[in-house]
Design a protein around this motif. Sequence first.
Motif, short mmCIF file in Angstrom:
data_model
loop_
_atom_site.label_atom_id
_atom_site.label_comp_id
_atom_site.label_asym_id
_atom_site.label_seq_id
_atom_site.Cartn_x
_atom_site.Cartn_y
_atom_site.Cartn_z
N SER A 188 -63.98 -43.37 38.50
CA SER A 188 -64.96 -42.43 39.05
C SER A 188 -65.15 -42.60 40.55
N CYS A 189 -65.31 -43.87 40.99
CA CYS A 189 -65.64 -44.07 42.41
C CYS A 189 -64.60 -44.95 43.10
N CYS B 190 -71.16 -47.53 40.09
CA CYS B 190 -71.63 -46.23 39.61
C CYS B 190 -72.07 -46.30 38.14
N CYS C 213 -62.30 -48.51 39.39
CA CYS C 213 -63.09 -47.53 38.66
C CYS C 213 -62.49 -46.14 38.83
N CYS D 100 -68.14 -50.50 35.61
CA CYS D 100 -68.26 -50.44 37.07
C CYS D 100 -69.73 -50.63 37.44
ZN LIG Z 1 -67.50 -46.70 39.67
#
Ligand SMILES: [Zn+2]
Length: 77
Positions: free
Chosen positions: A32-33, A11, A30, A8
């Motif tokens: 995470s984000c 991030c 992603c 990604c």
């Molecule tokens: Zn990300």
Amino acid sequence: MPVYEYYCSRCETKFELLRSMDRADAPAPCPSCQSADVKRVISRFLSFSKGDSGATVPLGADGCGGCAATSCSSCGK
Ligand SMILES: [Zn+2]
């Protein structure tokens, strides 16, 4: 089923997904984000077995991730 690595660029997180080969280039948000700005990273194992020169150079990877060498012209190091 092969494991594919993704990166990604938003991030700067690398993550792996287990998916079938025909889904390897499908969009992978992603974890995470949730960004869709994700690139597939060609793993060392796959670059050895595939042997084609169309491999993308992974962003943020240590060393020469695209070809598993410590330095080469295609990775720009
Ligand atoms: Zn990300």
